[in-house]
Design a protein around this motif. Structure first.
Motif, PDB file in Angstrom:
ATOM      1  N   PHE A 158       7.387   5.820   5.001  1.00  0.00           N
ATOM      2  CA  PHE A 158       5.984   6.229   5.020  1.00  0.00           C
ATOM      3  C   PHE A 158       5.901   7.745   4.862  1.00  0.00           C
ATOM      4  O   PHE A 158       6.869   8.479   5.059  1.00  0.00           O
ATOM      5  CB  PHE A 158       5.297   5.803   6.327  1.00  0.00           C
ATOM      6  N   VAL A 159       4.711   8.205   4.498  1.00  0.00           N
ATOM      7  CA  VAL A 159       4.420   9.632   4.445  1.00  0.00           C
ATOM      8  C   VAL A 159       2.916   9.809   4.629  1.00  0.00           C
ATOM      9  O   VAL A 159       2.129   8.966   4.182  1.00  0.00           O
ATOM     10  CB  VAL A 159       4.895  10.244   3.111  1.00  0.00           C
ATOM     11  N   ASN A 160       2.518  10.874   5.355  1.00  0.00           N
ATOM     12  CA  ASN A 160       1.095  11.138   5.570  1.00  0.00           C
ATOM     13  C   ASN A 160       0.491  12.020   4.484  1.00  0.00           C
ATOM     14  O   ASN A 160      -0.671  11.887   4.127  1.00  0.00           O
ATOM     15  CB  ASN A 160       0.868  11.810   6.924  1.00  0.00           C
TER      16      ASN A 160
ATOM     17  N   THR B 223      -4.665   3.409   8.160  1.00  0.00           N
ATOM     18  CA  THR B 223      -5.592   4.364   8.775  1.00  0.00           C
ATOM     19  C   THR B 223      -5.415   4.350  10.281  1.00  0.00           C
ATOM     20  O   THR B 223      -5.350   3.276  10.899  1.00  0.00           O
ATOM     21  CB  THR B 223      -7.053   4.008   8.433  1.00  0.00           C
ATOM     22  N   TYR B 224      -5.319   5.548  10.848  1.00  0.00           N
ATOM     23  CA  TYR B 224      -5.217   5.719  12.302  1.00  0.00           C
ATOM     24  C   TYR B 224      -6.599   5.454  12.886  1.00  0.00           C
ATOM     25  O   TYR B 224      -7.531   6.224  12.671  1.00  0.00           O
ATOM     26  CB  TYR B 224      -4.767   7.149  12.590  1.00  0.00           C
TER      27      TYR B 224
ATOM     28  N   PHE C 234      -7.424  15.916  16.430  1.00  0.00           N
ATOM     29  CA  PHE C 234      -6.221  15.630  15.641  1.00  0.00           C
ATOM     30  C   PHE C 234      -6.527  15.896  14.173  1.00  0.00           C
ATOM     31  O   PHE C 234      -7.544  15.444  13.651  1.00  0.00           O
ATOM     32  CB  PHE C 234      -5.819  14.179  15.842  1.00  0.00           C
ATOM     33  N   PRO C 235      -5.663  16.655  13.471  1.00  0.00           N
ATOM     34  CA  PRO C 235      -5.963  17.024  12.078  1.00  0.00           C
ATOM     35  C   PRO C 235      -6.228  15.809  11.194  1.00  0.00           C
ATOM     36  O   PRO C 235      -5.526  14.789  11.273  1.00  0.00           O
ATOM     37  CB  PRO C 235      -4.697  17.767  11.633  1.00  0.00           C
ATOM     38  N   THR C 236      -7.236  15.922  10.357  1.00  0.00           N
ATOM     39  CA  THR C 236      -7.618  14.827   9.458  1.00  0.00           C
ATOM     40  C   THR C 236      -6.477  14.423   8.542  1.00  0.00           C
ATOM     41  O   THR C 236      -6.369  13.261   8.134  1.00  0.00           O
ATOM     42  CB  THR C 236      -8.837  15.254   8.618  1.00  0.00           C
ATOM     43  N   LEU C 237      -5.611  15.368   8.216  1.00  0.00           N
ATOM     44  CA  LEU C 237      -4.491  15.104   7.312  1.00  0.00           C
ATOM     45  C   LEU C 237      -3.628  13.947   7.795  1.00  0.00           C
ATOM     46  O   LEU C 237      -3.014  13.239   6.992  1.00  0.00           O
ATOM     47  CB  LEU C 237      -3.639  16.370   7.184  1.00  0.00           C
ATOM     48  N   TYR C 238      -3.586  13.739   9.133  1.00  0.00           N
ATOM     49  CA  TYR C 238      -2.697  12.728   9.701  1.00  0.00           C
ATOM     50  C   TYR C 238      -3.443  11.469  10.147  1.00  0.00           C
ATOM     51  O   TYR C 238      -2.912  10.679  10.922  1.00  0.00           O
ATOM     52  CB  TYR C 238      -1.922  13.329  10.874  1.00  0.00           C
ATOM     53  N   HIS C 239      -4.646  11.282   9.646  1.00  0.00           N
ATOM     54  CA  HIS C 239      -5.413  10.086   9.985  1.00  0.00           C
ATOM     55  C   HIS C 239      -5.023   8.904   9.111  1.00  0.00           C
ATOM     56  O   HIS C 239      -5.409   7.770   9.402  1.00  0.00           O
ATOM     57  CB  HIS C 239      -6.910  10.355   9.840  1.00  0.00           C
ATOM     58  N   THR C 240      -4.309   9.143   8.017  1.00  0.00           N
ATOM     59  CA  THR C 240      -3.892   8.072   7.119  1.00  0.00           C
ATOM     60  C   THR C 240      -2.421   8.231   6.764  1.00  0.00           C
ATOM     61  O   THR C 240      -1.838   9.304   6.949  1.00  0.00           O
ATOM     62  CB  THR C 240      -4.719   8.065   5.814  1.00  0.00           C
ATOM     63  N   ALA C 241      -1.833   7.165   6.247  1.00  0.00           N
ATOM     64  CA  ALA C 241      -0.430   7.197   5.815  1.00  0.00           C
ATOM     65  C   ALA C 241      -0.227   6.185   4.696  1.00  0.00           C
ATOM     66  O   ALA C 241      -0.937   5.181   4.608  1.00  0.00           O
ATOM     67  CB  ALA C 241       0.512   6.896   6.974  1.00  0.00           C
TER      68      ALA C 241
END
Length: 771
Positions: free
Chosen positions: A120-122, A18-19, A26-33
């Motif tokens: 990794f991938v988001n 988790t970011y 910042f888009p929520t889509l990229y808050h995790t990976a």
């Protein structure tokens, strides 16, 4: 959905990161990976076979013991390598692949490279495309040996490199049936003056056998670039050319071009040629013949070409030999460039190859030899020597030189001092910004970075620096200087000077302490909430600045990019309109509009201007209406993360107003602060600004009057109706108060008198017959 709660993920050696502190908005889509320390896989059981779109989202960040920027890995889709030894960039990256699946199963493998590597991938997206999205026949292989048919296209894995809306604005996923993004073509045009945008207000005539809305959305086919025949500097015959960057010598690419004849008055009058990488790809293209003889019917044509070492795929359209001198034209509505990942060496449909092997073994070597010999003899008999295809230069294309250096220093000098008095040496700007220290960056935009600077006399400035060595923003650079060098107003940001040395384009403005209005309304770094009175005063200030632009000159100035990021607040929360790079002079006295290319920001753009390409000051009024609702609701003009009916602020707010429930969408920080009469007047003003047609919108002078009236209602708490329904005496009293207040404010801030046009507005309101 989360992959940890689904049955798609199949890996024991993965963790979720988790970011912790993502940037603002910042888009929520990229808050995790999802991170894989060894080979990991996702399995998708598909409802049906066929063409699918697979999208990978990557955005590296630091979390726990992982720095995702150091990842290195390969990705496989059903055994085909789609990413090899991949290392993510520093920013958000979307990779899209189009592939055919025939086993009802899609398996995605992430394989780290090296012993210490990880993958990794988001986010992952899988879309089913229509059955005719990629078809095996009809594509045209273009090269030095001419044009041949290219078969078995659906067996290739395609990677999307460019998806372009030619002649139009950016199309977001929310306006596309397959959630694609289409970007404008302006940056890819080799010579912009050769092209002229065309816009249709009518829905395309989709026909059976042509393109569908899944092939490309309506907005792609409702805009185009056509030949700019009005440019007298061009030769009588010329082409429009685009250069699309690709990796040099990266193999074959699919070039899908979209056409819809929105420029012809009748059928069978438009003939033109298409060129790919300098070779003729489609001669005498007649869109009428491809569209079952229906005008404005969308079609697309697929071409396959090999990339060379130039690093570009070049597309050109130009007049055909069949074109009449009167109707000579060529158009393009859209373009897609897709790289073939498995360029013939790998084929998804393995059974086809196995089938031929089986047939060969059964029939026997003798029969195969017989077929080969027969085919050779027939081919030798029928083969005709093909002439080498001419390149673009040899079929009438006139190469046109690009702009050289800026002509700004040679331009006429307005005012008594001229532009030379505004020039600032580069060394002085370098010193003021500590050699453009990144810690001094206070903003960024399409033109470049904005730095805070301090000159030797302790004057604070904002320094907007164009990309060094690039002349892409030259028109905006020149426009900003031309406009700001001749205007001064309390509610307009002042130009301190400019620099044009060593291929630099730098603009220096007064420093506006509290920055954009936007950051005071919403966002993770939101300032203390603005009160309703502060918001009204800010809107009034911005309206005064715009009113001065529209009426302070013979033709007036149309800003063309009004939005909350272009309204700045000083230390006393005084509003100042900024960023005049897209501004245009208004129409002459005997004209109603200015015909021009559509410019502006998504969510604020006047729909009438977009449809008709006819710019008036009412286009600014529409954009300002969006800002008014932004101020009231405390949310962005466009928010893709919301439900579809809430994405566009203007549409959403008007819907609540029509239902008589506008109080439900007011910023929660304002609850209990707003007098009902003030809210009513404010919302009525915003609603009128957003009228569909410019003629139904108020002038900025009227908007200003109404906002001042809303402030007066807020301060006094009076529950009075608008002036149009009031008695003549009451109206006269209110106007007299506002007029004197305005004159006092203007005089206190160094202005000689109230704008003449403003006085006329008030005089008109006091006259019972004025309206």
């Amino acid at each position: 959905m989360a992959d940890s709660t689904s049955s798609f993920l199949s890996s024991d050696n993965s963790i979720s990161l988790t970011y912790q502190k993502p940037p603002q908005n910042f888009p929520t889509l990229y808050h995790t990976a999802r991170v894989f320390s060894s080979t990991g896989r996702y399995r998708f059981n598909l409802k049906k076979n066929g063409i699918h779109l697979v999208r990978f989202h990557f955005s590296p960040f630091k979390a726990q013991s992982f720095d995702l920027k150091s990842a290195k890995f390969s990705v496989f889709a059903n055994g085909v390598s789609v990413l090899s030894n991949f290392q993510p960039p520093n920013d958000v990256l979307l990779k899209e692949f189009i592939l055919k699946i025939e086993s009802n199963l899609l398996e995605i493998l992430f394989k780290p490279v090296g012993d210490s590597g990880f993958a990794f991938v988001n986010a992952l997206e899988v879309f089913t495309a229509p059955v005719d999205f990629v078809i095996d026949f009809g594509a045209r292989l273009v090269g030095p040996s001419g044009v041949e048919e290219y078969r078995n296209l659906s067996s290739k894995v395609l990677e999307t490199v460019h998806r372009i809306n030619v002649g139009g604005l950016k199309i977001t996923p929310f306006n596309d049936t397959l959630w694609r993004t289409w970007i404008p073509d302006e940056d890819y045009l080799v010579f912009k003056d050769a092209a002229k945008p065309a816009v249709s207000t009518h829905t395309p005539n989709y026909q059976k056998g042509g393109a569908t809305r899944e092939i490309a959305p309506e907005n792609v086919y409702m805009t185009a670039q056509q030949m700019n025949r009005e440019n007298s500097s061009l030769a009588s015959r010329f082409n429009i050319t685009w250069n699309f960057p690709v990796s040099p010598s990266s193999g074959p690419h699919l070039v899908r071009l979209h056409f819809c004849d929105i420029v012809s008055p009748a059928l069978n009058v438009l003939y033109f040629d298409v060129y790919i990488n300098g070779y003729i790809a489609y001669k005498d293209l007649d869109l009428s013949a491809l569209t079952i003889h229906t005008l404005a019917s969308p079609v697309y044509v697929d071409f396959v070409t090999n990339s060379d070492d130039s690093g570009f795929v070049q597309v050109s359209v130009g007049p055909s030999d069949l074109s009449s001198s009167i109707r000579m034209n060529a158009i393009l509505n859209g373009a897609e460039i897709m790289k073939m990942v498995n360029d013939g060496s790998t084929n998804i449909v393995h059974w086809r190859k196995n089938l031929w092997v089986l047939v060969g073994s059964i029939v026997g070597g003798i029969f195969v030899l017989f077929l080969v010999v027969t085919a050779f003899l027939l081919g030798a008999k029928c083969r005709k020597k093909k002439p080498k295809q001419k390149t673009v230069e040899s079929v009438g294309w006139t190469p046109l030189s690009m702009f050289g250096g800026s002509s700004l220093s040679r331009s006429s000098e307005p005012g008594s001092h001229g532009l030379l008095g505004l020039k600032i040496p580069f060394a002085e700007i370098q010193s003021a910004t500590n050699n453009f220290d990144r810690n001094l960056i206070i903003g960024s935009g399409g033109f470049g970075m904005v730095y805070k600077g301090v000159f030797r006399d302790n004057v604070k400035v904002a320094v907007k620096r164009g990309m060094p060595g690039s002349r892409q923003g030259l028109p905006e650079f020149q426009t900003e200087i031309t406009v700001l060098s001749k205007i001064r107003h309390r509610h307009l940001v002042s130009l301190v000077g400019f620099c044009e040395e060593n291929s630099e384009m730098i603009l220096v403005y007064e420093y506006v302490e509290k920055g954009p209005l936007k950051k005071h309304l919403y966002g993770s770094s939101r300032q203390p909430p603005l009160s309703w009175k502060q918001r009204l005063e800010i809107c009034i200030g911005a309206a005064r600045g715009l009113h001065y632009l529209h009426t302070g000159f013979a033709q007036g100035i149309i800003h063309r990019d009004i939005k909350s990021t272009n309204i700045l607040l000083d230390e006393n929360y005084v509003a100042k309109v900024a960023d005049f790079g897209l501004s245009r002079s208004g129409p002459c006295i005997n004209e109603t509009h200015v015909s021009t290319n559509v410019k502006g920001s998504f969510g604020y753009l006047d729909p009438e201007y977009y449809r008709r390409q006819q710019l008036t000051d009412k286009s600014d009024v529409y954009s300002f209406g969006v800002v008014l609702f932004e101020v009231l609701c405390g949310r962005p003009a466009v928010d893709p993360q919301l439900a579809r009916e809430q994405v566009n602020l203007a549409e959403w707010a008007l819907e609540w107003m029509n239902n008589g429930m506008v109080e439900h969408i007011v910023d929660p920080h304002l609850v209990g602060q707003i007098e009902q009469s003030s809210l009513k007047k404010f919302c009525e003003t915003a609603e009128k600004c957003l009228a569909e047609y410019g003629v139904d919108r108020p002038a900025m002078g009227d908007v200003l009057w109404n906002l001042e009236y809303a402030l007066q209602l807020q301060e006094s708490g009076q529950q009075r109706e608008p002036h149009a329904n009031s008695s003549a005496s009451a109206t006269t009293t209110v106007i007299a108060e506002n007029s004197s207040a305005n004159r006092r404010i203007e005089r206190d801030n160094g202005y000689c008198s109230l704008d003449a046009s403003t006085s006329q507005v008030f005089s008109q309101l006091m006259n019972n017959e004025g309206r």
